[in-house]
Motif scaffolding. Structure first.
Motif, mmCIF file in Angstrom:
data_model
loop_
_atom_site.group_PDB
_atom_site.id
_atom_site.type_symbol
_atom_site.label_atom_id
_atom_site.label_comp_id
_atom_site.label_asym_id
_atom_site.label_seq_id
_atom_site.Cartn_x
_atom_site.Cartn_y
_atom_site.Cartn_z
ATOM 1 N N THR A 1 0.986 -1.044 -0.058
ATOM 2 C CA THR A 1 -0.049 0.061 0.097
ATOM 3 C C THR A 1 0.935 1.163 0.056
ATOM 4 O OG1 THR A 1 -1.816 -0.933 1.094
ATOM 5 C CG2 THR A 1 -1.715 1.320 1.473
ATOM 6 N N ALA A 2 1.792 1.275 0.864
ATOM 7 C CA ALA A 2 2.785 2.348 0.826
ATOM 8 C C ALA A 2 3.404 2.608 -0.298
ATOM 9 C CB ALA A 2 3.802 2.144 1.835
ATOM 10 N N LEU A 3 3.902 1.560 -1.156
ATOM 11 C CA LEU A 3 4.474 1.782 -2.278
ATOM 12 C C LEU A 3 3.569 2.191 -3.549
ATOM 13 C CD1 LEU A 3 6.921 1.194 -4.461
ATOM 14 C CD2 LEU A 3 5.906 -1.355 -4.811
ATOM 15 N N GLY A 4 2.312 1.933 -3.470
ATOM 16 C CA GLY A 4 1.319 2.507 -4.288
ATOM 17 C C GLY A 4 1.044 3.978 -4.169
ATOM 18 N N TYR A 5 1.103 4.685 -2.895
ATOM 19 C CA TYR A 5 0.959 5.803 -2.726
ATOM 20 C C TYR A 5 2.161 6.373 -2.927
ATOM 21 C CZ TYR A 5 -3.302 5.351 0.404
ATOM 22 O OH TYR A 5 -4.573 5.332 0.789
ATOM 23 N N PHE A 6 3.422 6.082 -2.644
ATOM 24 C CA PHE A 6 4.654 6.714 -2.970
ATOM 25 C C PHE A 6 4.703 6.902 -4.553
ATOM 26 C CE2 PHE A 6 6.305 5.235 1.399
ATOM 27 C CZ PHE A 6 5.995 6.362 1.938
ATOM 28 N N GLN A 7 4.422 5.731 -5.114
ATOM 29 C CA GLN A 7 4.599 5.892 -6.699
ATOM 30 C C GLN A 7 3.695 6.911 -7.397
ATOM 31 O OE1 GLN A 7 3.877 1.549 -7.691
ATOM 32 N NE2 GLN A 7 6.022 1.298 -8.107
ATOM 33 N N GLU A 8 2.493 7.112 -6.844
ATOM 34 C CA GLU A 8 1.532 7.863 -7.234
ATOM 35 C C GLU A 8 2.161 9.413 -7.233
ATOM 36 O OE1 GLU A 8 -3.200 9.319 -6.988
ATOM 37 O OE2 GLU A 8 -2.282 7.325 -5.948
ATOM 38 N N VAL A 9 2.873 9.651 -5.874
ATOM 39 C CA VAL A 9 3.334 10.831 -5.686
ATOM 40 C C VAL A 9 4.312 11.090 -6.397
ATOM 41 C CG1 VAL A 9 4.779 12.172 -4.008
ATOM 42 C CG2 VAL A 9 2.896 10.934 -3.105
ATOM 43 N N ALA A 10 5.369 10.175 -6.799
ATOM 44 C CA ALA A 10 6.365 10.155 -7.883
ATOM 45 C C ALA A 10 6.120 10.588 -9.332
ATOM 46 C CB ALA A 10 7.258 8.840 -7.771
ATOM 47 N N ILE B 1 11.327 11.578 -2.871
ATOM 48 C CA ILE B 1 10.099 10.704 -2.996
ATOM 49 C C ILE B 1 10.668 9.535 -3.636
ATOM 50 C CG2 ILE B 1 9.453 11.376 -5.475
ATOM 51 C CD1 ILE B 1 7.274 10.174 -2.407
ATOM 52 N N LEU B 2 11.621 9.613 -4.515
ATOM 53 C CA LEU B 2 12.111 8.268 -5.044
ATOM 54 C C LEU B 2 13.017 7.218 -3.957
ATOM 55 C CD1 LEU B 2 13.297 9.402 -8.497
ATOM 56 C CD2 LEU B 2 11.105 8.110 -8.089
ATOM 57 N N THR B 3 13.469 8.070 -2.881
ATOM 58 C CA THR B 3 13.875 7.414 -1.662
ATOM 59 C C THR B 3 12.900 6.440 -1.130
ATOM 60 O OG1 THR B 3 15.780 8.954 -1.405
ATOM 61 C CG2 THR B 3 14.994 7.162 0.477
ATOM 62 N N TYR B 4 11.500 7.004 -0.884
ATOM 63 C CA TYR B 4 10.642 6.158 -0.341
ATOM 64 C C TYR B 4 10.113 5.034 -1.293
ATOM 65 C CZ TYR B 4 10.172 9.517 3.143
ATOM 66 O OH TYR B 4 10.492 10.454 4.509
ATOM 67 N N VAL B 5 10.022 5.268 -2.448
ATOM 68 C CA VAL B 5 9.670 4.481 -3.655
ATOM 69 C C VAL B 5 10.610 3.123 -3.648
ATOM 70 C CG1 VAL B 5 9.452 4.051 -6.223
ATOM 71 C CG2 VAL B 5 8.497 5.877 -5.156
ATOM 72 N N GLY B 6 11.974 3.648 -3.498
ATOM 73 C CA GLY B 6 12.881 2.776 -3.519
ATOM 74 C C GLY B 6 12.833 1.812 -2.373
ATOM 75 N N ARG C 1 16.792 -0.812 -7.155
ATOM 76 C CA ARG C 1 17.980 -0.302 -7.560
ATOM 77 C C ARG C 1 17.831 0.878 -8.602
ATOM 78 N NH1 ARG C 1 21.885 -4.663 -10.019
ATOM 79 N NH2 ARG C 1 20.188 -4.889 -11.078
ATOM 80 N N GLN C 2 16.912 0.720 -9.545
ATOM 81 C CA GLN C 2 16.515 1.551 -10.557
ATOM 82 C C GLN C 2 16.096 3.067 -9.701
ATOM 83 O OE1 GLN C 2 13.708 0.369 -13.490
ATOM 84 N NE2 GLN C 2 14.018 2.273 -14.503
ATOM 85 N N SER C 3 15.388 2.803 -9.013
ATOM 86 C CA SER C 3 14.535 4.091 -8.270
ATOM 87 C C SER C 3 15.607 4.872 -7.520
ATOM 88 C CB SER C 3 13.385 3.756 -7.507
ATOM 89 O OG SER C 3 12.405 3.215 -8.116
ATOM 90 N N LEU C 4 16.389 3.965 -6.723
ATOM 91 C CA LEU C 4 17.386 4.836 -5.794
ATOM 92 C C LEU C 4 18.426 5.176 -6.762
ATOM 93 C CD1 LEU C 4 17.104 1.756 -3.105
ATOM 94 C CD2 LEU C 4 16.428 4.507 -2.955
ATOM 95 N N ARG C 5 19.004 4.569 -7.547
ATOM 96 C CA ARG C 5 20.099 5.164 -8.802
ATOM 97 C C ARG C 5 19.454 6.509 -9.041
ATOM 98 N NH1 ARG C 5 22.488 0.051 -11.846
ATOM 99 N NH2 ARG C 5 23.901 -0.629 -10.314
ATOM 100 N N LYS C 6 18.324 6.509 -9.430
ATOM 101 C CA LYS C 6 17.790 7.841 -10.012
ATOM 102 C C LYS C 6 17.736 8.861 -9.068
ATOM 103 C CE LYS C 6 13.988 9.611 -12.570
ATOM 104 N NZ LYS C 6 12.781 9.239 -13.477
#
Length: 161
Positions: free
Chosen positions: A43-52, A68-73, A86-91
């Motif tokens: 659920t957290a991932l869904g919210y964070f991805q929407e924000v991102a 926000i990409l820290t939270y997504v990653g 890895r992809q989100s955190l590198r970005k």
């Protein structure tokens, strides 16, 4: 590895960041943060991805600023999507190279993906950065917000070890 994971999760629980950015995404960010701390990672991932998706450059927090990409990653990592993490955190690190939480989680993701050499460097640097932050904020603001940051000292003790 378990101790490092516990440090990362403990640090996340300590973060009492204030919402920033657009008002529309602030509620989604807060809902994601609550789901994250409750252990409801999908659920957290869904919210964070929407924000991102709405604001990929959003940064939250007054003292410890995280993109926000820290939270997504982080939530991708916690749901087992290590390649996505890895992809989100590198970005995130390409935009905010001093984000030590992103660096730590990137190292954890690299370790899960089998790149132990890269993982070790990221984990060590992320933990050192987090330790420096805690060592700064606690005494520098000891009469205000510093008294609430990491009063037990267990994160710093684990980082030293």
């Amino acid at each position: 590895m378990k101790a490092i994971y516990l440090v990362a999760l403990s640090l996340s629980a300590l973060l009492s960041a204030c919402a920033g950015g657009a008002f529309q995404t602030a509620g989604q960010y807060e809902a994601g943060k609550q789901a994250l701390y409750a252990g409801n990672y999908p659920t957290a991932l869904g919210y964070f991805q929407e924000v991102a998706q709405n604001n990929p450059n959003a940064v939250y927090g007054a003292t410890l600023r995280l993109g926000i990409l820290t939270y997504v990653g982080q939530t991708q990592y916690l749901t087992g999507n290590y390649a996505g993490a890895r992809q989100s955190l590198r970005k995130e690190l390409s935009q905010h190279p001093s984000d030590n939480v992103a660096l730590l989680y990137l190292g954890l993701a690299e370790a899960r993906l089998g790149d132990r050499q890269a993982a070790l460097g990221h984990i060590e640097n992320g933990m050192k950065g987090i330790g420096h932050f805690l060592n700064y904020i606690t005494p520098a603001f000891r009469y205000s917000l510093g008294q609430f940051w990491h009063p037990s000292g267990n994160i710093r003790a684990t980082i030293k070890t």
